[in-house]
Motif scaffolding. Structure first.
Motif, PDB file in Angstrom:
ATOM      1  N   ALA A  39      -2.613   4.733  -8.588  1.00 15.09           N
ATOM      2  CA  ALA A  39      -2.552   5.454  -9.870  1.00 15.09           C
ATOM      3  C   ALA A  39      -3.957   5.657 -10.443  1.00 15.09           C
ATOM      4  CB  ALA A  39      -1.679   4.685 -10.859  1.00 15.09           C
ATOM      5  N   ALA A  40      -4.772   4.607 -10.372  1.00 17.04           N
ATOM      6  CA  ALA A  40      -6.133   4.688 -10.938  1.00 17.04           C
ATOM      7  C   ALA A  40      -6.985   5.692 -10.158  1.00 17.04           C
ATOM      8  CB  ALA A  40      -6.785   3.304 -10.909  1.00 17.04           C
ATOM      9  N   ALA A  41      -6.914   5.612  -8.829  1.00 22.23           N
ATOM     10  CA  ALA A  41      -7.777   6.483  -8.015  1.00 22.23           C
ATOM     11  C   ALA A  41      -7.380   7.946  -8.180  1.00 22.23           C
ATOM     12  CB  ALA A  41      -7.684   6.066  -6.545  1.00 22.23           C
ATOM     13  N   ILE A  42      -6.063   8.208  -8.288  1.00 20.86           N
ATOM     14  CA  ILE A  42      -5.629   9.606  -8.432  1.00 20.86           C
ATOM     15  C   ILE A  42      -5.912  10.103  -9.854  1.00 20.86           C
ATOM     16  CG2 ILE A  42      -3.585  11.117  -8.357  1.00 20.86           C
ATOM     17  CD1 ILE A  42      -2.634   9.430  -5.935  1.00 20.86           C
ATOM     18  N   THR A  43      -5.765   9.231 -10.839  1.00 16.22           N
ATOM     19  CA  THR A  43      -6.138   9.603 -12.213  1.00 16.22           C
ATOM     20  C   THR A  43      -7.602  10.036 -12.269  1.00 16.22           C
ATOM     21  OG1 THR A  43      -4.573   8.071 -13.234  1.00 16.22           O
ATOM     22  CG2 THR A  43      -6.482   8.686 -14.555  1.00 16.22           C
ATOM     23  N   PRO A  47     -13.409   8.722  -1.297  1.00 15.51           N
ATOM     24  CA  PRO A  47     -12.978  10.116  -1.198  1.00 15.51           C
ATOM     25  C   PRO A  47     -13.403  10.992  -2.379  1.00 15.51           C
ATOM     26  CG  PRO A  47     -11.149   8.726  -1.883  1.00 15.51           C
ATOM     27  CD  PRO A  47     -12.310   7.802  -1.662  1.00 15.51           C
ATOM     28  N   ASP A  48     -13.600  12.251  -2.082  1.00 14.59           N
ATOM     29  CA  ASP A  48     -13.670  13.269  -3.124  1.00 14.59           C
ATOM     30  C   ASP A  48     -12.289  13.924  -3.106  1.00 14.59           C
ATOM     31  OD1 ASP A  48     -13.938  15.472  -4.700  1.00 14.59           O
ATOM     32  OD2 ASP A  48     -15.880  16.098  -3.885  1.00 14.59           O
ATOM     33  N   LEU A  49     -11.371  13.351  -3.883  1.00 14.71           N
ATOM     34  CA  LEU A  49      -9.967  13.755  -3.775  1.00 14.71           C
ATOM     35  C   LEU A  49      -9.743  15.216  -4.153  1.00 14.71           C
ATOM     36  CD1 LEU A  49      -8.061  10.636  -5.189  1.00 14.71           C
ATOM     37  CD2 LEU A  49      -8.315  11.324  -2.805  1.00 14.71           C
ATOM     38  N   LEU A  50     -10.519  15.679  -5.135  1.00 17.64           N
ATOM     39  CA  LEU A  50     -10.320  17.057  -5.577  1.00 17.64           C
ATOM     40  C   LEU A  50     -10.670  18.022  -4.444  1.00 17.64           C
ATOM     41  CD1 LEU A  50      -9.230  18.050  -8.223  1.00 17.64           C
ATOM     42  CD2 LEU A  50     -11.566  18.316  -9.060  1.00 17.64           C
ATOM     43  N   GLN A  51     -11.788  17.730  -3.793  1.00 21.39           N
ATOM     44  CA  GLN A  51     -12.186  18.582  -2.673  1.00 21.39           C
ATOM     45  C   GLN A  51     -11.155  18.474  -1.537  1.00 21.39           C
ATOM     46  OE1 GLN A  51     -15.626  17.537  -0.341  1.00 21.39           O
ATOM     47  NE2 GLN A  51     -16.532  19.515  -0.766  1.00 21.39           N
ATOM     48  N   LEU A  52     -10.653  17.255  -1.354  1.00 24.35           N
ATOM     49  CA  LEU A  52      -9.670  17.029  -0.294  1.00 24.35           C
ATOM     50  C   LEU A  52      -8.399  17.850  -0.535  1.00 24.35           C
ATOM     51  CD1 LEU A  52      -9.302  15.279   2.222  1.00 24.35           C
ATOM     52  CD2 LEU A  52      -8.375  13.483   0.776  1.00 24.35           C
ATOM     53  N   VAL A  53      -7.866  17.809  -1.761  1.00 23.91           N
ATOM     54  CA  VAL A  53      -6.617  18.566  -1.977  1.00 23.91           C
ATOM     55  C   VAL A  53      -6.858  20.074  -1.926  1.00 23.91           C
ATOM     56  CG1 VAL A  53      -5.295  16.829  -3.247  1.00 23.91           C
ATOM     57  CG2 VAL A  53      -6.750  18.396  -4.524  1.00 23.91           C
ATOM     58  N   ARG A  54      -8.078  20.482  -2.233  1.00 25.48           N
ATOM     59  CA  ARG A  54      -8.362  21.920  -2.140  1.00 25.48           C
ATOM     60  C   ARG A  54      -8.509  22.356  -0.692  1.00 25.48           C
ATOM     61  NH1 ARG A  54     -12.979  22.173  -6.810  1.00 25.48           N
ATOM     62  NH2 ARG A  54     -11.599  22.108  -8.625  1.00 25.48           N
ATOM     63  N   SER A  55      -8.767  21.380   0.203  1.00 25.25           N
ATOM     64  CA  SER A  55      -9.008  21.750   1.596  1.00 25.25           C
ATOM     65  C   SER A  55      -7.723  21.765   2.431  1.00 25.25           C
ATOM     66  CB  SER A  55     -10.013  20.790   2.233  1.00 25.25           C
ATOM     67  OG  SER A  55      -9.398  19.521   2.407  1.00 25.25           O
ATOM     68  N   ALA A  60      -7.087   8.620   3.048  1.00 23.75           N
ATOM     69  CA  ALA A  60      -8.420   8.456   2.442  1.00 23.75           C
ATOM     70  C   ALA A  60      -8.403   7.273   1.462  1.00 23.75           C
ATOM     71  CB  ALA A  60      -8.828   9.739   1.726  1.00 23.75           C
ATOM     72  N   LEU A  61      -7.303   7.139   0.730  1.00 24.71           N
ATOM     73  CA  LEU A  61      -7.250   6.075  -0.278  1.00 24.71           C
ATOM     74  C   LEU A  61      -7.078   4.690   0.349  1.00 24.71           C
ATOM     75  CD1 LEU A  61      -5.235   7.808  -3.139  1.00 24.71           C
ATOM     76  CD2 LEU A  61      -7.643   7.120  -3.137  1.00 24.71           C
ATOM     77  N   LEU A  77      -7.887   3.706   3.402  1.00 28.53           N
ATOM     78  CA  LEU A  77      -9.094   3.309   4.150  1.00 28.53           C
ATOM     79  C   LEU A  77     -10.197   2.882   3.186  1.00 28.53           C
ATOM     80  CD1 LEU A  77      -9.197   5.968   7.027  1.00 28.53           C
ATOM     81  CD2 LEU A  77      -8.390   3.604   7.112  1.00 28.53           C
ATOM     82  N   TRP A  78     -10.286   3.588   2.067  1.00 26.28           N
ATOM     83  CA  TRP A  78     -11.285   3.218   1.049  1.00 26.28           C
ATOM     84  C   TRP A  78     -10.939   1.865   0.439  1.00 26.28           C
ATOM     85  CZ3 TRP A  78     -11.527   4.972  -4.639  1.00 26.28           C
ATOM     86  CH2 TRP A  78     -12.780   4.682  -5.180  1.00 26.28           C
ATOM     87  N   LEU A  79      -9.654   1.659   0.165  1.00 25.13           N
ATOM     88  CA  LEU A  79      -9.240   0.370  -0.402  1.00 25.13           C
ATOM     89  C   LEU A  79      -9.582  -0.770   0.558  1.00 25.13           C
ATOM     90  CD1 LEU A  79      -7.822  -1.364  -2.525  1.00 25.13           C
ATOM     91  CD2 LEU A  79      -5.626  -0.740  -1.510  1.00 25.13           C
ATOM     92  N   GLU A  80      -9.374  -0.558   1.850  1.00 26.36           N
ATOM     93  CA  GLU A  80      -9.738  -1.596   2.826  1.00 26.36           C
ATOM     94  C   GLU A  80     -11.231  -1.938   2.714  1.00 26.36           C
ATOM     95  OE1 GLU A  80      -8.565  -0.398   6.788  1.00 26.36           O
ATOM     96  OE2 GLU A  80      -6.425  -0.707   6.375  1.00 26.36           O
ATOM     97  N   ARG A  81     -12.061  -0.903   2.593  1.00 30.84           N
ATOM     98  CA  ARG A  81     -13.514  -1.159   2.496  1.00 30.84           C
ATOM     99  C   ARG A  81     -13.858  -1.856   1.177  1.00 30.84           C
ATOM    100  NH1 ARG A  81     -13.468   4.100   4.578  1.00 30.84           N
ATOM    101  NH2 ARG A  81     -14.194   5.152   2.701  1.00 30.84           N
ATOM    102  N   LEU A  82     -13.242  -1.417   0.099  1.00 33.61           N
ATOM    103  CA  LEU A  82     -13.521  -2.023  -1.217  1.00 33.61           C
ATOM    104  C   LEU A  82     -13.146  -3.507  -1.214  1.00 33.61           C
ATOM    105  CD1 LEU A  82     -12.128   0.838  -3.506  1.00 33.61           C
ATOM    106  CD2 LEU A  82     -14.523   0.079  -3.431  1.00 33.61           C
ATOM    107  N   LEU A  83     -12.018  -3.826  -0.588  1.00 32.97           N
ATOM    108  CA  LEU A  83     -11.575  -5.232  -0.554  1.00 32.97           C
ATOM    109  C   LEU A  83     -12.470  -6.049   0.378  1.00 32.97           C
ATOM    110  CD1 LEU A  83      -7.680  -4.771  -0.460  1.00 32.97           C
ATOM    111  CD2 LEU A  83      -9.051  -5.670  -2.366  1.00 32.97           C
ATOM    112  N   GLU A  84     -12.765  -5.483   1.524  1.00 29.18           N
ATOM    113  CA  GLU A  84     -13.610  -6.168   2.512  1.00 29.18           C
ATOM    114  C   GLU A  84     -14.974  -6.515   1.902  1.00 29.18           C
ATOM    115  OE1 GLU A  84     -12.647  -6.667   5.889  1.00 29.18           O
ATOM    116  OE2 GLU A  84     -14.482  -7.889   5.924  1.00 29.18           O
ATOM    117  N   GLN A  85     -15.527  -5.577   1.139  1.00 29.05           N
ATOM    118  CA  GLN A  85     -16.859  -5.771   0.546  1.00 29.05           C
ATOM    119  C   GLN A  85     -16.780  -6.491  -0.808  1.00 29.05           C
ATOM    120  OE1 GLN A  85     -19.881  -4.542   1.977  1.00 29.05           O
ATOM    121  NE2 GLN A  85     -18.580  -4.138   3.748  1.00 29.05           N
TER     122      GLN A  85
END
Ligand SMILES: NC(=O)c1ccc[n+]([C@@H]2O[C@H](COP(=O)([O-])OP(=O)(O)OC[C@H]3O[C@@H](n4cnc5c(N)ncnc54)[C@H](OP(=O)(O)O)[C@@H]3O)[C@@H](O)[C@H]2O)c1
Length: 398
Positions: free
Chosen positions: A139-143, A159-167, A346-347, A349-357
């Motif tokens: 919810a936070a990441a999409i907001t 992710p650049d989600l806006l660019q992603l959904v436009r693509s 995208a979300l 995989l990013w969450l995995e990196r955020l948690l790992e780091q």
């Protein structure tokens, strides 16, 4: 692993509105249908407000009997047929935004998920912590990423989600959220480092993760919350500490403080409580605009007019009145998470990196129940308002 041979399981079934969930044995283990689907054995369930509000107010129940539950942590029991990063036995969290697909609901021993809705969790994160994180994260990441247009690429290559959904092909974006995704915010209005965002209802877990992600992206944060209840905890938590903490008790005073502190620099606001506080945030966004746009009294030179639109996101409700000129309302297109695989992937995989780091801290776990009968107990605790400032989780397997 057990999941491949077990055919029957225990689930919680809802047989009708305003009823308790019933423990049901001998229920079929859900089947994998798509080649990207995986079967997860549930260890810990995270309870969400929707889990008690849906039966109490009779909404969001796709079929009867219904299986609810929007998030869990567990282990991979059966890997997807297609090549996948997931391995049998992996410790994972599952975010189940697809409430219409009962196979994917959390209140059961075995849960189906698309692999792009599953994130592996590092050893430093317990099942309990992981079980209470996923819905708030999506919810936070999409907001922030869609409604406010934040590009997370500077944060561990997010992710650049806006660019992603436009693509992606526009047809794969569900029709009811297409306008929000493609026309909700223009490029020149996207939030960038240094911009302010106000979050009303700062005690909620979705506010918690929103504040963390906004700060990682370089935004400045105003948190509005009952400071008697939550002020000390929020000020004392380095991941949560906002640039400005405001008490929510006197709403007029809160708006005054926002205006005198940041004035027209505030263009982004999220409400996590409901229509009333969303309406107060609207006042915070518009009051300064009105002052700015008042005609200057001669002989002063005209002030620069602030022409950019301000953006108000409502997680639970928006003001009743139509959005005034210069303000855009947003509802969170959460279904992107399961309906557009590229977004989900995208979300997670990013969450995995955020948690790992260790860049993101799971919300506090403030209550633990156990067994399926612990779910009804936990939901009653939520109904009574006891669970505030964190998540309540239910252990199925220790
Ligand atoms: N649209 C979407 O996609 C989406 C996604 C996620 C969440 N949501 C919604 O956003 C809202 C926040 O979700 P969340 O999971 O972040 O919430 P949460 O962590 O459960 O927190 C909600 C806050 O509400 C207050 N509260 C607790 N019990 C309550 C009760 N029985 N009645 C009224 N208030 C109560 C508490 O704040 P205080 O102690 O400060 O009062 C608590 O910190 C919920 O309405 C949820 O359904 C929507």
């Amino acid at each position: 692993m057990a999941g491949s041979s077990v055919k029957a399981q225990t689930v919680l079934l809802l047989h009708g509105p305003r009823q308790a969930y019933q423990i049901t044995n001998g229920y079929n283990v859900p089947l994998l249908v798509e080649d990207d689907e995986t079967l997860i054995q549930t260890y810990t369930i995270g309870l969400n407000p929707i889990d008690w509000k849906a039966p109490d107010y009779n909404f969001g129940i796709a079929a009867l009997p219904y299986i609810a539950g929007r998030e869990l942590a567990g282990r991979v029991a059966i890997t997807p047929q297609k090549n996948s990063r997931l391995k049998e036995g992996d410790r994972v969290l599952v975010i189940s935004t697809d409430y219409r697909d009962l196979r994917k609901a959390a209140y059961q021993e075995y849960v189906v998920s698309s692999d792009f809705n599953v994130a592996r969790i590092p050893p430093s994160i317990s099942f309990q912590q992981a079980a209470g994180l996923g819905v708030a994260f999506s919810a936070a990441a999409i907001t922030l990423g869609i409604c406010m247009g934040i590009d997370f690429s500077s944060v561990l290559d997010g992710p650049d989600l806006l660019q992603l959904v436009r693509s992606v092909k526009s047809e794969i974006i569900p029709e009811d959220v297409r306008a929000e995704c493609l026309q909700g915010i223009t490029d020149d209005e996207r939030a960038v480092p240094g911009d302010w965002v106000a979050v009303w209802g700062g005690s909620s877990t979705s506010a918690n993760i929103t504040v963390q992600l906004a700060r990682l992206a370089g935004l400045k944060v105003i948190t509005i919350v009952d400071t008697a209840k939550h002020g000390l905890r929020i000020s004392g938590c380095s991941a949560q500490r906002p640039d400005l903490l405001i008490d929510s008790h006197d709403t007029d005073r809160a708006v005054d403080i926002i205006n005198k502190s940041v004035g027209s620099q505030l263009r982004f606001a999220l409400d996590t409580r409901g229509r009333d506080s969303a309406t107060v945030l609207l006042e915070a966004l518009t009051r300064q605009k009105r002052l700015n746009e008042a005609p200057p009294s001669p002989p002063q030179t005209p002030r620069e007019l602030k022409t950019q639109t301000s953006h108000l996101v409502g997680l639970t409700g928006l003001p009743k009145e139509t959005a005034p000129e210069g303000i855009a309302y947003h509802t969170v297109p959460i279904k992107l998470f399961h309906s557009v695989p590229a977004v989900g992937e995208a979300l997670v995989l990013w969450l995995e990196r955020l948690l790992e780091q260790g860049l993101i801290k799971p919300p506090p776990i403030i209550g633990v129940e156990s067994g399926f009968d612990g779910v009804n107990k936990g939901l009653d605790r939520m109904r009574s308002g006891e669970i505030s400032g964190g998540r309540l989780v239910v252990d199925l397997l220790a």
